[in-house]
Design a protein around this motif. Sequence first.
Motif, short mmCIF file in Angstrom:
data_model
loop_
_atom_site.label_atom_id
_atom_site.label_comp_id
_atom_site.label_asym_id
_atom_site.label_seq_id
_atom_site.Cartn_x
_atom_site.Cartn_y
_atom_site.Cartn_z
N UNK A 127 0.76 -1.17 0.00
CA UNK A 127 0.05 0.06 -0.05
C UNK A 127 0.84 1.28 0.02
N UNK A 128 1.93 1.28 0.81
CA UNK A 128 2.55 2.37 1.05
C UNK A 128 3.43 2.73 -0.10
N UNK A 129 3.87 1.81 -0.95
CA UNK A 129 4.90 1.95 -2.18
C UNK A 129 4.01 1.96 -3.39
N UNK A 130 2.80 1.81 -3.36
CA UNK A 130 1.98 1.54 -4.79
C UNK A 130 2.31 2.69 -5.51
N UNK A 131 2.44 2.53 -6.87
CA UNK A 131 2.72 3.90 -7.82
C UNK A 131 1.44 4.07 -8.56
N UNK A 132 0.41 3.19 -8.42
CA UNK A 132 -0.99 3.46 -9.30
C UNK A 132 -1.93 2.99 -8.36
N UNK A 133 -3.34 3.43 -8.84
CA UNK A 133 -4.42 2.97 -8.26
C UNK A 133 -4.70 1.32 -8.08
N UNK A 134 -4.41 0.92 -9.20
CA UNK A 134 -4.62 -0.67 -9.29
C UNK A 134 -3.72 -1.39 -8.19
N UNK A 135 -2.40 -1.04 -8.16
CA UNK A 135 -1.56 -1.59 -7.11
C UNK A 135 -2.08 -1.49 -5.78
N UNK A 136 -2.46 -0.06 -5.50
CA UNK A 136 -2.78 0.39 -4.21
C UNK A 136 -4.28 -0.67 -3.75
N UNK A 137 -5.16 -0.65 -4.83
CA UNK A 137 -6.33 -1.38 -4.39
C UNK A 137 -6.08 -3.01 -4.24
N UNK A 138 -5.12 -3.63 -4.88
CA UNK A 138 -4.77 -5.12 -4.74
C UNK A 138 -4.15 -5.42 -3.17
N UNK A 139 -3.24 -4.40 -2.89
CA UNK A 139 -2.62 -4.45 -1.63
C UNK A 139 -3.52 -3.90 -0.37
N UNK A 140 -4.44 -3.07 -0.77
CA UNK A 140 -5.25 -2.74 0.17
C UNK A 140 -6.32 -4.00 0.69
N UNK A 141 -6.79 -4.62 -0.49
CA UNK A 141 -7.69 -5.88 -0.15
C UNK A 141 -6.62 -6.98 0.46
N UNK A 142 -5.44 -7.13 0.29
CA UNK A 142 -4.66 -7.89 0.59
C UNK A 142 -4.47 -7.64 2.26
#
Length: 488
Positions: A127-142
């Motif tokens: 979440x902290x290192x995500x460079x885009x919304x897709x990555x943020x969303x995936x790790x947010x759910x994880x």
Amino acid sequence: MSGEHLIAAALLVPAAGAVLIAGAGRWPNVREAVTIATSAVLFAAVLALLPGVLDGARPQLVLLEMLPGIAIGFRIEPLGMLFALVASGLWIVNSVYSIGYMRSNKESRQTRFYACFALALSATMGVAMASNLLTLFLFYEMLTLSTWPLVTHHGDDKARAGGRVYLGVLLGTSMGLLLPAIIVTWALAGTLEFAPGGMLRDAGLSGAALAGLLALYVFGIGKAALMPVHCWLPAAMVAPTPVSALLHAVAVVKAGVFAVVKVIVYVFGVDTLAGAPAADWLPFVAGFTILAASLVALRADNLKRRLAYSTVSQLSYVVLATALLAPLSVAAAVLHIATHAVGKITLFFAAGAIYTASHKTEVSQLAGIGRQMPWTMGAFAVGALSLIGIPPAAGFLSKWFMFQGAAAQGSWAVFAVLALSTILNAAYFLPILHAAFLRQPPAGEAVHGEAPWTMVAAMMVTAGATLALPFVASVPLGLARSVAGLSP
């Protein structure tokens, strides 16, 4: 190591640690040594990224491209750097604390506890290192899924009920609101990559469309606990105290407000929202949450419930300050992520120590406990004074900048909310300290001492950090000012 390798290490080290922890389940000492070693290596990897970020570097790593222009990628910028430092650093202290808590309370399924903790920290780094919304969303759910077993750790009816609320609210808001917002953003901007100034700055959004998309994001990020999507956080207090301490005072809830700040700064853009009356509703929602949650905390007798609603209120400080859309207030919001973390984890550590040593859970039971547990209640006092905003504790620093930002903007209603909430903070914390230190314990109460030394030591570290942070604030303040576009 290069920045790319350090990002990979920050993501993989806790995941690998989870595997090693699971394999060491038969040997508790080895399992706990692996936990502490993993947390230390993670913090070292994150810390190694700091000098470059402070100098303006933005290390990045692209893992894979799912579709043209849509990749799972990571980039370190000042906001993510601060969040990663706070979460990884406090994991070390929490691991030491957990050893005393889990053993003293003879908790079951300890191997699963430590393994899920490590997986949750891996998701937090994503979440902290995500460079885009897709990555943020995936790790947010994880992060949601990896922490659910921790919330339901005790396995009784109360834990399962709390887990259902936790999972239902967080998955419901993210799938029902956040994901559609991301899809709309992709359709409007043609990209999901976070951009300085906001990826939607040229999208021409205004009026109801802008207000609606902002609402999808703000309420879709349920971990920020804005009312009315806050009920998951008090429900999660059924978890063991180390879970409440790090994940629900630092990692999970901070992932929420971190994401809100990131969306406002890097998706919409501060300048875009500053000129849009359609965004004027957000300070009202944040201000209402601050005051309403404080009033609930004031009436709560259960200590962890009082701390949980205090967290709901304090999270909305970050949202409110960001919603002012002024550089100084945005910097204050970012700084509050760090100052609240060290103060609130200290309070949860103290609550767990009280339960471990005396099995007391209610505020009304704490008369005279400061005489039997002076170290614990001394640490509690430091954390409480920080959240009230009394110097020299850390919370004073971020509140000071929030007041300055509100005054500079002429936002006297926000100034009044901050002042009133400070009074309410004092109203629900100071009576605890008065009872603990100045009232006599009930007649015939059994004498007990402090909790195990690992728990007390962890509290001393976080209480010390709470007092020291204002005097060594150049790093967090520099990162916060960089996010806001101010010179470090």
